[in-house]
Enzyme design. Structure first.
Site, PDB file in Angstrom:
ATOM      1  N   PHE A  88      37.644  32.861  37.357  1.00 52.22           N
ATOM      2  CA  PHE A  88      38.630  32.902  38.438  1.00 52.22           C
ATOM      3  C   PHE A  88      38.476  31.603  39.244  1.00 52.22           C
ATOM      4  CE2 PHE A  88      40.362  34.083  42.543  1.00 52.22           C
ATOM      5  CZ  PHE A  88      41.564  34.645  42.139  1.00 52.22           C
ATOM      6  N   ASP A  96      29.070  36.642  41.163  1.00 51.26           N
ATOM      7  CA  ASP A  96      30.299  37.126  41.794  1.00 51.26           C
ATOM      8  C   ASP A  96      30.626  38.483  41.163  1.00 51.26           C
ATOM      9  OD1 ASP A  96      32.970  37.661  42.444  1.00 51.26           O
ATOM     10  OD2 ASP A  96      33.559  35.547  42.433  1.00 51.26           O
ATOM     11  N   TYR A 102      38.473  44.731  48.029  1.00 50.24           N
ATOM     12  CA  TYR A 102      39.848  45.265  47.986  1.00 50.24           C
ATOM     13  C   TYR A 102      40.270  45.711  46.593  1.00 50.24           C
ATOM     14  CZ  TYR A 102      40.527  40.209  47.118  1.00 50.24           C
ATOM     15  OH  TYR A 102      40.415  38.921  46.672  1.00 50.24           O
ATOM     16  N   LYS A 103      39.354  45.602  45.622  1.00 46.72           N
ATOM     17  CA  LYS A 103      39.703  46.023  44.259  1.00 46.72           C
ATOM     18  C   LYS A 103      39.247  47.478  44.083  1.00 46.72           C
ATOM     19  CE  LYS A 103      39.166  41.234  42.650  1.00 46.72           C
ATOM     20  NZ  LYS A 103      40.536  40.897  42.258  1.00 46.72           N
ATOM     21  N   ARG A 112      47.506  42.796  31.588  1.00 45.52           N
ATOM     22  CA  ARG A 112      46.194  43.266  32.055  1.00 45.52           C
ATOM     23  C   ARG A 112      46.345  44.638  32.692  1.00 45.52           C
ATOM     24  NH1 ARG A 112      42.543  40.271  36.651  1.00 45.52           N
ATOM     25  NH2 ARG A 112      44.251  41.064  37.915  1.00 45.52           N
TER      26      ARG A 112
HETATM   27  C1  LIG Z   1      36.006  36.485  40.455  1.00 50.51           C
HETATM   28  C2  LIG Z   1      36.774  36.438  41.737  1.00 50.51           C
HETATM   29  N1  LIG Z   1      36.225  35.859  42.820  1.00 50.51           N
HETATM   30  C3  LIG Z   1      36.900  35.805  43.991  1.00 50.51           C
HETATM   31  C4  LIG Z   1      38.159  36.358  44.105  1.00 50.51           C
HETATM   32  C5  LIG Z   1      38.962  36.313  45.371  1.00 50.51           C
HETATM   33  O1  LIG Z   1      38.360  35.787  46.451  1.00 50.51           O
HETATM   34  P1  LIG Z   1      39.030  35.914  47.905  1.00 50.51           P
HETATM   35  O2  LIG Z   1      38.872  37.337  48.329  1.00 50.51           O
HETATM   36  O3  LIG Z   1      38.298  34.944  48.702  1.00 50.51           O
HETATM   37  O4  LIG Z   1      40.490  35.611  47.765  1.00 50.51           O
HETATM   38  C6  LIG Z   1      38.740  36.981  43.015  1.00 50.51           C
HETATM   39  C7  LIG Z   1      40.085  37.573  43.155  1.00 50.51           C
HETATM   40  O5  LIG Z   1      40.622  38.189  42.296  1.00 50.51           O
HETATM   41  C8  LIG Z   1      38.044  37.007  41.816  1.00 50.51           C
HETATM   42  O6  LIG Z   1      38.583  37.568  40.739  1.00 50.51           O
END
Ligand SMILES: Cc1ncc(COP(=O)(O)O)c(C=O)c1O
Length: 396
Positions: free
Chosen positions: A127, A197, A222-223, A371
């Site tokens: 990402f 992450d 938020y997921k 997806r």
């Molecule tokens: C691997 C990963 N890191 C970070 C984020 C998003 O980060 P942020 O909440 O800062 O937009 C996502 C969003 O889908 C993600 O998939």
């Protein structure tokens, strides 16, 4: 393989111990939601918690709520609520800022301790925010080199010059999952630190941060945690590393004595030092309410059902007469993937558009990926059956 009927799926839902939890969610009718890996659904408890805070704590108690209602401690309190889902201890997780900002904060703090080491190793095709953040950091510390390599070369790119490895546990496109323990050990054996992450893992896959001896982590709420659009991210710092890790984004609420308003910054003792500015209380309230449902289940149950839902989806799709136009790009072995499935299709964008118009909500990732996310707290087996039925009609 025997044909699975819709009635079979109804029967599986009846026998499913997690089925009653669907009642905790406000879900639109005539919709199969397969995008909870992007934005989790709304819980009634989140709605209530936000309402309570608005009407009583903000609407009536006003500024007293910072102390009387514990607003000030919300980042650490919510961190402690998430900690069991990560296999972390109390005082090791802080909910604050966004995942991108949290990644910057941790990577920058590690950079301050770089000694002779000059490399940050990360994965191409991850990402993008992770790579963008690291490259931004390297502009501030030009002696650093961000080594971004394809997944299969990550392990061999780690060497004695490596300061830090940054990896995403579950890949956002393929759902491919790293072996947490193995890659963490690999980092440590080269004398490097690792930041994981967990955006696509938290709340979906059991994680054992302590068992794997992970140094640092970040992730989204938020997921699968259903914290709401733009809900704050979290960061994790293993207890024994906390005292030496000095924040670079040294905001006033990360200071040891914020209400003495002193000119000299002195980082707070524990995880709180990674706080920066004033926390968005309404966003914390929504996440707080959303986490209630996790008090009633354990992640092993969630994981088991997630694997079953995904297997059903794969089996039903592969039994379709037009299955040949779809290619599964996620690992077939459940242990090697998170909680979503991706398929390539030559017209993925228009197929997904039609699915969404018909109430089957997944997402499209350019150029050719369909997806689908599987969220066992509110997704039924019958939903999977219905979604494949619609997909089959659209492919035909
Ligand atoms: C691997 C990963 N890191 C970070 C984020 C998003 O980060 P942020 O909440 O800062 O937009 C996502 C969003 O889908 C993600 O998939």
């Amino acid at each position: 393989m025997a044909v699975v009927t819709r009635d079979d799926c109804v029967a599986r839902d009846r026998a499913d111990p997690l089925a009653p939890l669907r009642e905790r969610f406000r879900l639109p009718t005539n919709t199969v939601y397969l995008d909870g890996n992007s934005l989790g659904a709304l819980t009634f408890s989140a709605e209530r918690r936000v309402q309570e805070i608005m009407s009583k704590q903000w609407g009536h108690d006003l500024i007293r709520s910072w102390s009387d209602s514990g607003w000030l401690d919300y980042p650490a309190r919510l961190g402690d609520r998430i900690a069991p889902l990560l296999g972390a201890a109390r005082g090791e997780v802080l909910v604050c800022d966004s995942t991108s900002v949290d990644l910057f904060k941790l990577a920058a703090a590690v950079t301050l301790q770089r000694g002779h080491r000059r490399k940050i190793v990360t994965e191409l095709g991850n990402f993008p925010t992770d790579l963008y953040i690291l490259r931004g950091l390297a502009r501030l510390a030009p002696d650093l080199e961000v080594v971004a390599v394809p997944r299969e070369r990550v392990a061999t790119a780690i060497d004695q010059d490596t300061l830090l490895i940054v990896l995403t546990h579950v890949h956002y496109r393929t759902a491919e999952m790293y072996d947490l323990r193995e890659m963490t050990e690999r980092a440590h054996s080269a004398g490097a630190r690792i930041i994981w992450d967990f955006s696509h893992s938290t709340g979906a896959v059991p994680i054992d941060l302590s068992g794997a001896n992970v140094d640092f982590a970040v992730g989204c709420t938020y997921k699968y945690l259903n914290g709401g659009p733009g809900a704050p991210g979290f960061l994790y710092v293993r207890r024994d590393l906390q005292a030496a890790l000095e924040p670079v984004l040294s905001g006033w609420l990360g200071d040891a004595r914020p209400f003495e308003f002193l000119d000299d910054y002195q980082p707070a003792a524990g995880i709180d030092r990674h706080r920066c500015g004033t926390p968005p209380i309404l966003a914390y309230a929504a996440l707080d309410g959303a986490l209630d449902v996790f008090d009633e289940v354990d992640l092993a149950q969630i994981r088991r059902k997630s694997i079953e839902l995904m297997q059903l989806f794969i089996d039903l799709i592969e039994a379709l007469p037009n299955a040949g136009s779809l290619q599964l790009v996620s690992p077939r072995e459940p242990d090697r993937r998170g909680s979503h499935l991706s398929f390539t299709h030559a017209s993925a964008g228009s197929v997904m558009q039609r699915l969404i118009e018909r109430g089957v909500i997944g997402d499209f990732r350019a150029p050719d990926l369909l997806r689908f996310g599987f969220t066992p707290l509110y997704l039924r087996f019958v939903d999977v059956w219905d979604a494949v039925q619609v997909l089959s009609e659209e492919l035909a």
